[in-house]
Design an enzyme around this catalytic site. Structure first.
Site, PDB file in Angstrom:
ATOM      1  N   LYS A 114       0.979  -0.972  -0.191  1.00  0.00           N
ATOM      2  CA  LYS A 114       0.175   0.214  -0.239  1.00  0.00           C
ATOM      3  C   LYS A 114       0.970   1.292   0.056  1.00  0.00           C
ATOM      4  O   LYS A 114       1.845   1.544   0.616  1.00  0.00           O
ATOM      5  CB  LYS A 114      -1.220  -0.646   1.424  1.00  0.00           C
ATOM      6  N   ASN A 163     -12.653   4.333  -4.094  1.00  0.00           N
ATOM      7  CA  ASN A 163     -12.616   3.793  -3.191  1.00  0.00           C
ATOM      8  C   ASN A 163     -12.239   5.718  -2.912  1.00  0.00           C
ATOM      9  O   ASN A 163     -11.547   6.359  -3.765  1.00  0.00           O
ATOM     10  CB  ASN A 163     -11.574   2.975  -3.139  1.00  0.00           C
ATOM     11  N   ILE A 221     -10.037   6.809   0.007  1.00  0.00           N
ATOM     12  CA  ILE A 221      -8.975   6.321   1.300  1.00  0.00           C
ATOM     13  C   ILE A 221      -8.276   7.018   1.785  1.00  0.00           C
ATOM     14  O   ILE A 221      -7.899   7.694   2.994  1.00  0.00           O
ATOM     15  CB  ILE A 221      -8.466   4.284   1.246  1.00  0.00           C
ATOM     16  N   GLY A 222      -8.053   7.892   1.144  1.00  0.00           N
ATOM     17  CA  GLY A 222      -6.850   9.270   0.973  1.00  0.00           C
ATOM     18  C   GLY A 222      -5.770   8.963   1.895  1.00  0.00           C
ATOM     19  O   GLY A 222      -5.001   9.401   2.772  1.00  0.00           O
ATOM     20  N   ASN A 272       4.030   6.449  -6.218  1.00  0.00           N
ATOM     21  CA  ASN A 272       2.568   6.673  -7.032  1.00  0.00           C
ATOM     22  C   ASN A 272       2.320   8.531  -6.857  1.00  0.00           C
ATOM     23  O   ASN A 272       1.986   9.042  -6.167  1.00  0.00           O
ATOM     24  CB  ASN A 272       2.212   6.640  -5.610  1.00  0.00           C
ATOM     25  N   CYS A 324      -0.975  11.222  -6.434  1.00  0.00           N
ATOM     26  CA  CYS A 324      -1.631  11.604  -5.224  1.00  0.00           C
ATOM     27  C   CYS A 324      -0.766  13.239  -5.716  1.00  0.00           C
ATOM     28  O   CYS A 324      -0.137  13.533  -6.417  1.00  0.00           O
ATOM     29  CB  CYS A 324      -1.150  11.465  -4.031  1.00  0.00           C
ATOM     30  N   GLY A 350      -5.757  -2.749 -13.976  1.00  0.00           N
ATOM     31  CA  GLY A 350      -6.741  -2.002 -13.609  1.00  0.00           C
ATOM     32  C   GLY A 350      -7.913  -3.586 -14.119  1.00  0.00           C
ATOM     33  O   GLY A 350      -7.425  -3.475 -15.391  1.00  0.00           O
ATOM     34  N   THR A 381      -8.325  -5.267  -7.435  1.00  0.00           N
ATOM     35  CA  THR A 381      -9.945  -5.405  -6.957  1.00  0.00           C
ATOM     36  C   THR A 381     -10.298  -6.536  -6.766  1.00  0.00           C
ATOM     37  O   THR A 381     -11.671  -6.230  -5.409  1.00  0.00           O
ATOM     38  CB  THR A 381     -11.344  -4.017  -7.752  1.00  0.00           C
TER      39      THR A 381
END
Length: 315
Positions: A45, A69, A71-72, A130, A133, A254, A277
């Site tokens: 994560k 989603n 989640i932040g 990532n 963000c 994806g 997912t």
């Protein structure tokens, strides 16, 4: 059966199947269902410098053939991550592709430096950056929509890591031209690209006549986005073939639920595939997808997985 091993940078992986960041926490939860060391890599994560509680609830909303989603980027911060999660992944023999995030380009670099300094760093086979963000300094715009901001993050992370450590930039599909962003990242030193992150979406609860998610918008994932993934991978792979920038491996992600879904991404140009997912309703999905993909390649007469990469481009 087809030879499934792949090479990503200097890392040799037994197969091309990985988890997708954020869909299986940091390994322990999934390990109850299958041995996570069986995967080519376990993708963690996204971790930031400090602990974060994330966004308000509700954080998830179902959509037709997918989910949103919001989640932040909740998480324990890099220090707790390396001490507990990374150490645990190393203890079970898993190969970790560590996803890092930051609110500024210097935070990304700081997280990368602290990761490198950790005792369990030898379990890391690559770092996934990532860049989807928000950039706190730039009115909260996402790094991944700006080629210069993306390139800066990649270059700073690259500086903090050993030369032979693969760095994958995770691209957002919410751009007009994903090839421009891909090119900027590769030219800044990315060893590869992960494509794609979730698409920005929204669900309105028509009983309450209000947005369903606490954070209003969320990331759309699941089977519904797979055609977007295939298109994005195809475009970037084609641009590499045309010599617009260096050819680097693409990790496709994806909407992959089956081996056939994975093969579609591979044919478009993916050198590895993440399963995300699908894990929520079938925790064994990554190993099942691997088995199905292996069988499909065998049925089609491929001696090795790598022979199928980008096959749809060859006329």
């Amino acid at each position: 059966m087809a030879e499934m091993s792949i090479t990503l940078g200097d890392a040799r992986l037994p197969n091309p199947i990985m988890t997708a960041s954020g869909c299986a926490a940091n390994g322990k939860e999934l390990h109850r269902f299958f041995d996570v060391s069986l995967l080519g890599a376990f993708v963690t994560k996204s971790v930031m410098a400090d602990a974060r509680s994330g966004r308000g609830t509700p954080r998830m909303a179902e959509t037709p053939s997918g989910m949103l989603n919001s989640i932040g980027l909740q998480g324990p911060g890099i220090q707790a991550f390396v001490e507990h999660d990374l150490a645990w992944l190393k203890s079970v023999g898993a190969r970790a592709l560590v996803s890092i995030a930051g609110g500024s380009s210097t935070e990304f670099a700081d997280v990368a430096a602290r990761l490198r300094a950790s005792p369990a760093f030898d379990a890391v086979v690559g770092v996934e950056v990532n860049i989807s963000c928000p950039n706190v300094a730039n009115r909260g715009l996402v790094f991944a929509i700006d080629p210069l901001a993306s390139a800066k993050v990649v270059a700073l992370v690259r500086e903090q890591l050993p030369r032979d450590m693969p760095v994958f930039a995770k691209l957002s599909p919410d751009v007009t031209d994903i090839v421009t962003i891909a090119s900027a990242c590769v030219k800044a030193g990315a060893s590869g690209l992960t494509m794609i992150n979730t698409l920005l979406g929204m669900v309105i609860d028509t009983e309450r006549m209000r947005p369903q998610l606490g954070g209003l918008t969320g990331g759309l994932s699941g089977p519904g986005i797979r055609p977007v993934v295939v298109r994005a991978i195809w475009q970037v792979r084609a641009a590499m073939a045309e010599g617009r920038f260096a050819t680097v491996p693409i990790i496709g992600v994806g909407g992959v639920r089956t081996g056939r879904d994975a093969l579609e991404l591979v044919a478009a140009g993916a050198s590895a595939v993440q399963v995300g997912t699908a894990v929520f309703n079938d925790p064994t999905a990554p190993v099942r997808v691997l088995r199905e993909l292996e069988q499909l390649l065998d049925d089609k007469g491929y001696a090795a997985f790598t022979e199928a990469v980008g096959a749809a481009h060859h006329h």
